[in-house]
Write a protein that holds these residues in place. Structure first.
Motif, PDB file in Angstrom:
ATOM      1  N   ALA A   1     -18.475  23.360 -32.370  1.00 14.15           N
ATOM      2  CA  ALA A   1     -17.870  22.293 -33.173  1.00 14.15           C
ATOM      3  C   ALA A   1     -18.673  22.063 -34.445  1.00 14.15           C
ATOM      4  O   ALA A   1     -18.100  21.937 -35.533  1.00 14.15           O
ATOM      5  N   ALA A   2     -19.996  22.027 -34.329  1.00 14.74           N
ATOM      6  CA  ALA A   2     -20.848  21.811 -35.506  1.00 14.74           C
ATOM      7  C   ALA A   2     -20.683  22.941 -36.521  1.00 14.74           C
ATOM      8  O   ALA A   2     -20.541  22.694 -37.726  1.00 14.74           O
ATOM      9  N   ARG A   3     -20.667  24.176 -36.052  1.00 13.05           N
ATOM     10  CA  ARG A   3     -20.517  25.320 -36.965  1.00 13.05           C
ATOM     11  C   ARG A   3     -19.157  25.332 -37.646  1.00 13.05           C
ATOM     12  O   ARG A   3     -19.050  25.581 -38.840  1.00 13.05           O
ATOM     13  N   VAL A   4     -18.118  25.065 -36.879  1.00 14.55           N
ATOM     14  CA  VAL A   4     -16.762  25.081 -37.449  1.00 14.55           C
ATOM     15  C   VAL A   4     -16.588  23.941 -38.446  1.00 14.55           C
ATOM     16  O   VAL A   4     -16.010  24.121 -39.512  1.00 14.55           O
ATOM     17  N   LEU A   5     -17.123  22.754 -38.117  1.00 13.82           N
ATOM     18  CA  LEU A   5     -17.018  21.625 -39.045  1.00 13.82           C
ATOM     19  C   LEU A   5     -17.755  21.903 -40.346  1.00 13.82           C
ATOM     20  O   LEU A   5     -17.268  21.560 -41.419  1.00 13.82           O
ATOM     21  N   LYS A   6     -18.925  22.528 -40.269  1.00 13.70           N
ATOM     22  CA  LYS A   6     -19.665  22.870 -41.495  1.00 13.70           C
ATOM     23  C   LYS A   6     -18.862  23.840 -42.354  1.00 13.70           C
ATOM     24  O   LYS A   6     -18.812  23.706 -43.571  1.00 13.70           O
ATOM     25  N   MET A   7     -18.236  24.824 -41.713  1.00 12.53           N
ATOM     26  CA  MET A   7     -17.463  25.810 -42.456  1.00 12.53           C
ATOM     27  C   MET A   7     -16.223  25.176 -43.076  1.00 12.53           C
ATOM     28  O   MET A   7     -15.831  25.489 -44.187  1.00 12.53           O
TER      29      MET A   7
ATOM     30  N   ASP B   1     -12.404  30.576 -47.390  1.00 16.19           N
ATOM     31  CA  ASP B   1     -13.838  30.859 -47.308  1.00 16.19           C
ATOM     32  C   ASP B   1     -14.297  30.976 -45.864  1.00 16.19           C
ATOM     33  O   ASP B   1     -15.158  30.233 -45.411  1.00 16.19           O
ATOM     34  N   LEU B   2     -13.730  31.920 -45.138  1.00 18.64           N
ATOM     35  CA  LEU B   2     -14.136  32.123 -43.756  1.00 18.64           C
ATOM     36  C   LEU B   2     -15.570  32.625 -43.709  1.00 18.64           C
ATOM     37  O   LEU B   2     -15.952  33.500 -44.467  1.00 18.64           O
ATOM     38  N   ASP B   3     -16.330  32.061 -42.816  1.00 19.01           N
ATOM     39  CA  ASP B   3     -17.697  32.504 -42.595  1.00 19.01           C
ATOM     40  C   ASP B   3     -17.647  33.491 -41.438  1.00 19.01           C
ATOM     41  O   ASP B   3     -17.337  33.121 -40.308  1.00 19.01           O
TER      42      ASP B   3
ATOM     43  N   THR C   1     -17.214  35.228 -35.769  1.00 16.42           N
ATOM     44  CA  THR C   1     -17.771  36.098 -34.733  1.00 16.42           C
ATOM     45  C   THR C   1     -18.307  35.277 -33.570  1.00 16.42           C
ATOM     46  O   THR C   1     -18.063  35.599 -32.400  1.00 16.42           O
ATOM     47  N   TYR C   2     -19.031  34.210 -33.879  1.00 15.02           N
ATOM     48  CA  TYR C   2     -19.576  33.341 -32.833  1.00 15.02           C
ATOM     49  C   TYR C   2     -18.446  32.777 -31.961  1.00 15.02           C
ATOM     50  O   TYR C   2     -18.525  32.807 -30.729  1.00 15.02           O
ATOM     51  N   CYS C   3     -17.390  32.282 -32.590  1.00 12.88           N
ATOM     52  CA  CYS C   3     -16.257  31.703 -31.847  1.00 12.88           C
ATOM     53  C   CYS C   3     -15.606  32.738 -30.943  1.00 12.88           C
ATOM     54  O   CYS C   3     -15.380  32.481 -29.753  1.00 12.88           O
ATOM     55  N   THR C   4     -15.312  33.912 -31.481  1.00 14.38           N
ATOM     56  CA  THR C   4     -14.651  34.921 -30.653  1.00 14.38           C
ATOM     57  C   THR C   4     -15.556  35.399 -29.523  1.00 14.38           C
ATOM     58  O   THR C   4     -15.094  35.599 -28.396  1.00 14.38           O
TER      59      THR C   4
END
Length: 131
Positions: free
Chosen positions: A18-24, A56-58, A63-66
């Motif tokens: 959640a933190a990574r996706v929200l930052k992106m 702007d996909l990171d 990769t982390y999500c999948t």
């Protein structure tokens, strides 16, 4: 056809995701001021990630999500149930080879399994029927 069996992510991994996706996705979801807004942002960001809405996909977030969702997914095909990714088996790349749209659909489904809180929060805030 293929049937997917997806478990919710472990709590710590869900929090990191959640933190990574929200930052992106922060530019698209700037109203993250409450739990409900944050949950909507995470769910919306993961859906957007799966549907390719973000310019702007990171790559590291994707990769982390999948990778993390693959660890909690089993797929059923031809009467066999196999792990998408496990310590002794990695079917992810071959399973989705040439099936990019199917991979995005699976990603959206897996995200909905781990991040269903928008509907739950809305339902719990609703007044009881007849009261």
């Amino acid at each position: 056809g293929v049937t997917y069996h997806v478990l919710p992510l472990p709590a710590g991994i869900a929090l990191r995701m959640a933190a990574r996706v929200l930052k992106m996705a922060a530019p698209a979801f700037s109203d993250v001021s409450s739990l409900l807004a944050a949950s909507k942002a995470v769910t919306g960001a993961l859906e957007g990630l799966a549907s390719g809405l973000f310019a702007d996909l990171d790559e590291s977030v994707l990769t982390y999500c999948t990778e993390e969702f693959a660890k909690v997914t089993r797929f059923e095909i031809g009467g066999k149930i196999l792990p998408l990714r496990a310590e002794n088996a990695d079917h992810f790349d071959e399973h989705f080879r040439g099936r990019f749209t199917a991979m995005l659909s699976w990603l959206a489904f897996a995200a909905a399994v781990s991040f269903p809180f928008v509907a739950k929060l809305t339902a719990s805030a609703a007044p009881p029927a007849g009261g």
